[in-house]
Scaffold this motif. Structure first.
Motif, PDB file in Angstrom:
ATOM      1  N   LYS A  13       0.627  -1.150  -0.116  1.00  0.00           N
ATOM      2  CA  LYS A  13       0.166  -0.279   0.149  1.00  0.00           C
ATOM      3  C   LYS A  13       0.937   1.181  -0.175  1.00  0.00           C
ATOM      4  O   LYS A  13       2.183   1.349   0.861  1.00  0.00           O
ATOM      5  CB  LYS A  13      -0.992  -0.044   1.159  1.00  0.00           C
ATOM      6  CG  LYS A  13      -2.046   0.967   1.671  1.00  0.00           C
ATOM      7  CD  LYS A  13      -2.597   0.995   0.288  1.00  0.00           C
ATOM      8  CE  LYS A  13      -3.595   2.333   0.504  1.00  0.00           C
ATOM      9  NZ  LYS A  13      -4.804   2.781  -0.790  1.00  0.00           N
ATOM     10  N   GLY A  53     -11.001  -3.961   6.918  1.00  0.00           N
ATOM     11  CA  GLY A  53     -11.596  -2.856   5.404  1.00  0.00           C
ATOM     12  C   GLY A  53     -11.846  -1.360   5.047  1.00  0.00           C
ATOM     13  O   GLY A  53     -12.626  -1.085   4.725  1.00  0.00           O
ATOM     14  N   LYS A  56      -8.368  -0.352   1.290  1.00  0.00           N
ATOM     15  CA  LYS A  56      -7.976  -0.976   0.128  1.00  0.00           C
ATOM     16  C   LYS A  56      -6.297  -1.632  -0.257  1.00  0.00           C
ATOM     17  O   LYS A  56      -5.713  -0.145  -0.230  1.00  0.00           O
ATOM     18  CB  LYS A  56      -8.528  -1.215  -0.872  1.00  0.00           C
ATOM     19  CG  LYS A  56      -8.985  -1.929  -1.419  1.00  0.00           C
ATOM     20  CD  LYS A  56      -9.542  -1.817  -3.276  1.00  0.00           C
ATOM     21  CE  LYS A  56      -9.930  -3.072  -3.483  1.00  0.00           C
ATOM     22  NZ  LYS A  56     -10.840  -3.381  -4.834  1.00  0.00           N
ATOM     23  N   ARG A  61      -3.809 -10.096  -1.035  1.00  0.00           N
ATOM     24  CA  ARG A  61      -5.288 -10.402  -0.508  1.00  0.00           C
ATOM     25  C   ARG A  61      -5.447 -10.275   0.905  1.00  0.00           C
ATOM     26  O   ARG A  61      -4.309 -10.740   1.702  1.00  0.00           O
ATOM     27  CB  ARG A  61      -5.688 -11.404  -0.670  1.00  0.00           C
ATOM     28  CG  ARG A  61      -5.448 -11.499  -3.250  1.00  0.00           C
ATOM     29  CD  ARG A  61      -5.753 -13.186  -2.643  1.00  0.00           C
ATOM     30  NE  ARG A  61      -4.768 -14.141  -2.218  1.00  0.00           N
ATOM     31  CZ  ARG A  61      -5.290 -15.341  -2.208  1.00  0.00           C
ATOM     32  NH1 ARG A  61      -6.594 -15.709  -2.884  1.00  0.00           N
ATOM     33  NH2 ARG A  61      -4.230 -16.231  -1.784  1.00  0.00           N
ATOM     34  N   ASP A  68     -11.674 -15.089   0.487  1.00  0.00           N
ATOM     35  CA  ASP A  68     -11.050 -13.356   0.251  1.00  0.00           C
ATOM     36  C   ASP A  68     -12.469 -12.529   0.931  1.00  0.00           C
ATOM     37  O   ASP A  68     -12.863 -12.582   0.169  1.00  0.00           O
ATOM     38  CB  ASP A  68     -10.597 -13.620  -1.543  1.00  0.00           C
ATOM     39  CG  ASP A  68      -9.717 -12.640  -1.451  1.00  0.00           C
ATOM     40  OD1 ASP A  68     -10.578 -11.245  -0.745  1.00  0.00           O
ATOM     41  OD2 ASP A  68      -9.529 -12.105  -2.547  1.00  0.00           O
ATOM     42  N   THR A  70     -11.197  -9.043   0.384  1.00  0.00           N
ATOM     43  CA  THR A  70     -10.498  -8.266   0.041  1.00  0.00           C
ATOM     44  C   THR A  70     -11.172  -6.678  -0.241  1.00  0.00           C
ATOM     45  O   THR A  70     -10.935  -5.283   0.116  1.00  0.00           O
ATOM     46  CB  THR A  70      -9.189  -8.172  -1.163  1.00  0.00           C
ATOM     47  OG1 THR A  70      -8.616  -9.481  -0.373  1.00  0.00           O
ATOM     48  CG2 THR A  70      -8.345  -6.955  -0.943  1.00  0.00           C
ATOM     49  N   ASP A  71     -12.079  -7.290  -0.973  1.00  0.00           N
ATOM     50  CA  ASP A  71     -12.773  -6.081  -1.283  1.00  0.00           C
ATOM     51  C   ASP A  71     -14.505  -5.625  -0.195  1.00  0.00           C
ATOM     52  O   ASP A  71     -15.356  -4.950  -0.502  1.00  0.00           O
ATOM     53  CB  ASP A  71     -13.324  -6.262  -2.649  1.00  0.00           C
ATOM     54  CG  ASP A  71     -12.627  -6.510  -3.657  1.00  0.00           C
ATOM     55  OD1 ASP A  71     -11.592  -5.909  -3.459  1.00  0.00           O
ATOM     56  OD2 ASP A  71     -12.152  -7.204  -4.640  1.00  0.00           O
TER      57      ASP A  71
END
Length: 357
Positions: A13, A53, A56, A61, A68, A70-71
């Motif tokens: 990130k 969360g 992002k 992941r 998963d 991640t989203d």
């Protein structure tokens, strides 16, 4: 058998072109108390927000029990977060604050009542249910914030420097409370702090971070006793860190004096970092010491004296229960087992990862 609840898989990130987390890989087991430890800007809070969360990752992941996520948004994860700013609703009572998430989930009144009673007892706040948060102390507000998170029965509780605003006595009390709560509710705690004492006191495992990279992973004892590089040694507790030369296996030269150690596997005459904890140095008569110098300062710390001894141009820090006279000539000795020898890093942010078995 391993029981991994959360996996961070190759997480990176950056913000405004600056890398904050660099290819971070981490597995966290069910019911662990994990602490992410490091200086400001090391990436620990960003890591926590990625798990929760709120942020992002650019790459990688987040896997929760192998799936998963991640989203997924924060409210779709079986994770709750307690921040340093408790974010309690001032217009609500303590009970109403605790019940807020349960009401959103449309739980029954009896269920909510039972959960509030359980949570208040767990955090030692029985009798405070009708109070407004504004009349509570900082420590009491923190307990309410923890109770509000726990009643939602998260499988993971994230705590982002939750004790940072408390005074020393309250912090110590809350450290003990958090350990008790974790043991009683049986959930995974992921805790962020820059306070080394907090990390050493509470954690099953510590993740030391610097510049977005994991420097070392392990138990409190292993990280304190066996730091893997000079950064970890300097960040975890007090250390004397000085340049040395590994003349051969089990013999290191410090300040032109050859001193026995237990380390092997270094190249002959390799330049190394030598780390010695202050409590492992012993002040003796000048003639009996490996190193010889002069006492330049002494500070009483309660349980011990912190004594600085200048040898040539380096001031050694010694922790001793016995005082010394400023200006006196003394010797310093050290057991070979208590000398830590480390390779010089190839770069400032060289990655060193070692996980306890």
């Amino acid at each position: 058998m391993s029981d991994v609840i959360l996996t961070l898989d190759s997480i990176s990130k950056s913000f405004d072109g600056e890398m904050v987390i660099d290819n971070l890989n981490l597995e966290i087991e069910r019911n662990e108390f994990i602490t992410l430890l490091g200086p400001s800007g090391c990436g620990k809070s960003t890591t926590l927000r990625i798990i929760g969360g709120f942020v992002k990752p650019d790459e990688g992941r987040v896997l929760f029990e192998g799936k998963d996520i991640t989203d997924l948004p924060p409210d779709k994860r079986n994770v709750n977060t307690v921040f340093q700013k408790y974010s309690l609703f001032p217009h609500m009572t303590v009970e109403e604050n605790i019940a807020f998430g349960l009401k959103l989930k449309k739980k029954s009144k009896q269920y909510i009542k039972d959960k509030i009673a359980y949570a208040l007892k767990l955090v030692n706040m029985e009798g405070y249910g009708k109070q407004a948060p504004t009349v509570l102390s900082g420590g009491q507000q923190q307990r309410v914030a923890i109770a509000r998170a726990i009643v939602n029965e998260p499988k993971i509780l994230l705590l982002d420097e939750p004790l940072g605003a408390l005074d020393l006595k309250l912090r110590h009390g809350m450290q003990r409370e958090l350990i008790k709560i974790k043991q009683e509710v049986g959930i995974t705690f992921i805790y962020v702090t820059h306070d080394q004492e907090e990390a050493l006191t509470m954690s099953d495992r510590i993740i030391v971070m610097n510049q977005g990279i994991i420097q070392q992973m392990g138990t409190s004892k292993s990280i304190y006793d066996e730091p893997q590089n000079a950064f970890v040694a300097d960040f975890i507790g007090d250390s004397n860190i000085i340049d040395g030369i590994m003349r051969k296996d089990k013999l290191v030269e410090i300040q032109n004096v050859a001193i026995p150690c237990v380390d092997t596997g270094f190249a002959k005459d390799e330049l190394v970092d030598v780390v010695i904890r202050p409590e492992d140095l012993v002040i003796v008569e000048e003639s009996a010491g490996f190193l010889k110098g002069m006492v330049v300062s002494i500070i009483f710390k309660g349980a011990y004296y912190e004594i600085k001894v200048r040898v040539h141009d380096y001031e050694w820090i010694v922790q001793s229960v016995n005082p010394a006279q400023i200006g006196s000539r003394v010797g310093l000795t050290i057991l070979p087992d208590n000398i830590q020898i480390m390779h010089k890093p190839h770069s400032k942010d060289e990655e060193v990862v070692k996980e306890d078995e």
